[in-house]
Design a protein around this motif. Structure first.
Motif, PDB file in Angstrom:
ATOM      1  N   MET A   1       6.304   1.571   1.761  1.00 45.98           N
ATOM      2  CA  MET A   1       5.975   1.295   3.142  1.00 45.98           C
ATOM      3  C   MET A   1       5.001   0.120   3.183  1.00 45.98           C
ATOM      4  O   MET A   1       3.955   0.140   2.543  1.00 45.98           O
ATOM      5  CB  MET A   1       5.351   2.530   3.790  1.00 45.98           C
ATOM      6  N   ASN A   2       5.371  -0.903   3.921  1.00 50.12           N
ATOM      7  CA  ASN A   2       4.503  -2.051   4.131  1.00 50.12           C
ATOM      8  C   ASN A   2       3.713  -1.840   5.416  1.00 50.12           C
ATOM      9  O   ASN A   2       4.294  -1.634   6.468  1.00 50.12           O
ATOM     10  CB  ASN A   2       5.315  -3.332   4.237  1.00 50.12           C
ATOM     11  N   LEU A   3       2.404  -1.902   5.310  1.00 49.24           N
ATOM     12  CA  LEU A   3       1.530  -1.677   6.458  1.00 49.24           C
ATOM     13  C   LEU A   3       0.816  -2.973   6.809  1.00 49.24           C
ATOM     14  O   LEU A   3       0.166  -3.581   5.961  1.00 49.24           O
ATOM     15  CB  LEU A   3       0.503  -0.583   6.143  1.00 49.24           C
ATOM     16  N   SER A   4       0.964  -3.388   8.052  1.00 45.89           N
ATOM     17  CA  SER A   4       0.309  -4.591   8.545  1.00 45.89           C
ATOM     18  C   SER A   4      -0.503  -4.228   9.778  1.00 45.89           C
ATOM     19  O   SER A   4       0.046  -3.766  10.773  1.00 45.89           O
ATOM     20  CB  SER A   4       1.370  -5.638   8.892  1.00 45.89           C
ATOM     21  N   ILE A   5      -1.815  -4.434   9.696  1.00 43.81           N
ATOM     22  CA  ILE A   5      -2.711  -4.128  10.810  1.00 43.81           C
ATOM     23  C   ILE A   5      -3.394  -5.421  11.219  1.00 43.81           C
ATOM     24  O   ILE A   5      -4.013  -6.093  10.392  1.00 43.81           O
ATOM     25  CB  ILE A   5      -3.760  -3.072  10.414  1.00 43.81           C
ATOM     26  N   SER A   6      -3.261  -5.776  12.495  1.00 43.78           N
ATOM     27  CA  SER A   6      -3.884  -7.004  12.969  1.00 43.78           C
ATOM     28  C   SER A   6      -4.582  -6.738  14.299  1.00 43.78           C
ATOM     29  O   SER A   6      -4.285  -5.773  14.990  1.00 43.78           O
ATOM     30  CB  SER A   6      -2.848  -8.112  13.123  1.00 43.78           C
ATOM     31  N   GLY A   7      -5.493  -7.623  14.635  1.00 47.26           N
ATOM     32  CA  GLY A   7      -6.242  -7.491  15.867  1.00 47.26           C
ATOM     33  C   GLY A   7      -6.139  -8.750  16.699  1.00 47.26           C
ATOM     34  O   GLY A   7      -6.139  -9.862  16.169  1.00 47.26           O
ATOM     35  N   HIS A   8      -6.016  -8.577  17.981  1.00 47.31           N
ATOM     36  CA  HIS A   8      -5.964  -9.686  18.927  1.00 47.31           C
ATOM     37  C   HIS A   8      -7.234  -9.612  19.763  1.00 47.31           C
ATOM     38  O   HIS A   8      -7.418  -8.655  20.512  1.00 47.31           O
ATOM     39  CB  HIS A   8      -4.725  -9.552  19.801  1.00 47.31           C
TER      40      HIS A   8
ATOM     41  N   LYS B   1      -4.014   8.278  10.092  1.00 50.83           N
ATOM     42  CA  LYS B   1      -3.170   8.842  11.145  1.00 50.83           C
ATOM     43  C   LYS B   1      -1.685   8.620  10.844  1.00 50.83           C
ATOM     44  O   LYS B   1      -0.837   9.436  11.219  1.00 50.83           O
ATOM     45  CB  LYS B   1      -3.510   8.222  12.501  1.00 50.83           C
ATOM     46  N   LEU B   2      -1.346   7.530  10.175  1.00 49.02           N
ATOM     47  CA  LEU B   2       0.062   7.263   9.853  1.00 49.02           C
ATOM     48  C   LEU B   2       0.602   8.212   8.790  1.00 49.02           C
ATOM     49  O   LEU B   2       1.819   8.346   8.656  1.00 49.02           O
ATOM     50  CB  LEU B   2       0.236   5.817   9.406  1.00 49.02           C
ATOM     51  N   GLU B   3      -0.281   8.864   8.062  1.00 49.64           N
ATOM     52  CA  GLU B   3       0.173   9.854   7.073  1.00 49.64           C
ATOM     53  C   GLU B   3       0.937  10.989   7.754  1.00 49.64           C
ATOM     54  O   GLU B   3       1.860  11.554   7.176  1.00 49.64           O
ATOM     55  CB  GLU B   3      -1.019  10.411   6.291  1.00 49.64           C
ATOM     56  N   ARG B   4       0.567  11.308   8.986  1.00 43.95           N
ATOM     57  CA  ARG B   4       1.267  12.357   9.735  1.00 43.95           C
ATOM     58  C   ARG B   4       2.709  11.935  10.026  1.00 43.95           C
ATOM     59  O   ARG B   4       3.624  12.748   9.956  1.00 43.95           O
ATOM     60  CB  ARG B   4       0.527  12.628  11.044  1.00 43.95           C
ATOM     61  N   ILE B   5       2.914  10.653  10.316  1.00 48.05           N
ATOM     62  CA  ILE B   5       4.263  10.143  10.572  1.00 48.05           C
ATOM     63  C   ILE B   5       5.087  10.185   9.288  1.00 48.05           C
ATOM     64  O   ILE B   5       6.249  10.582   9.305  1.00 48.05           O
ATOM     65  CB  ILE B   5       4.186   8.701  11.125  1.00 48.05           C
ATOM     66  N   ILE B   6       4.479   9.791   8.194  1.00 41.97           N
ATOM     67  CA  ILE B   6       5.177   9.782   6.912  1.00 41.97           C
ATOM     68  C   ILE B   6       5.532  11.202   6.485  1.00 41.97           C
ATOM     69  O   ILE B   6       6.563  11.426   5.851  1.00 41.97           O
ATOM     70  CB  ILE B   6       4.305   9.091   5.837  1.00 41.97           C
TER      71      ILE B   6
END
Length: 110
Positions: free
Chosen positions: A1-8, A23-28
């Motif tokens: 799984m490639n995770l990309s977190i960015s902020g605007h 939190k994404l562990e729950r989705i996985i």
């Protein structure tokens, strides 16, 4: 799984990054065929907005949420995405009918 977190208009702190990853562990846990995850967090005046684009095999799932607090926006975003993932998983697994060999014999010949 490639995770990309960015902020605007927002600096993504290590605390925010680890919170989103946790939190994404729950989705996985519900659906392990996730290919890419793109998370964009932004701030417009007093509204904190979080968007996620989840690329799974065969479909792209998108959810967004806004709130006065970034952590609350992430929580509601993950809840929405969890419902979308479960719905997608049910659609992939549910074929809508039983096979003929699993039906009782009296239903085959009326």
């Amino acid at each position: 799984m490639n995770l990309s977190i960015s902020g605007h208009h927002l600096d993504v702190t290590p605390a925010l990054r680890s919170y989103v990853a946790g939190k994404l562990e729950r989705i996985i846990r519900h659906f392990d065929q996730v290919i890419d995850v793109n998370v964009v967090m932004s701030v417009d005046k007093l509204i904190h907005k979080a968007e996620i684009n989840l690329h799974v095999r065969g479909k792209d799932l998108f959810a967004e949420s806004s709130n006065a607090d970034m952590y609350a926006a992430i929580d509601t975003l993950i809840d929405k995405l969890d419902r979308l993932v479960i719905k997608h998983k049910d659609k992939r697994q549910d074929h809508g009918h039983d096979s003929i060999k699993n039906q009782p014999a009296n239903e085959l010949n009326p």
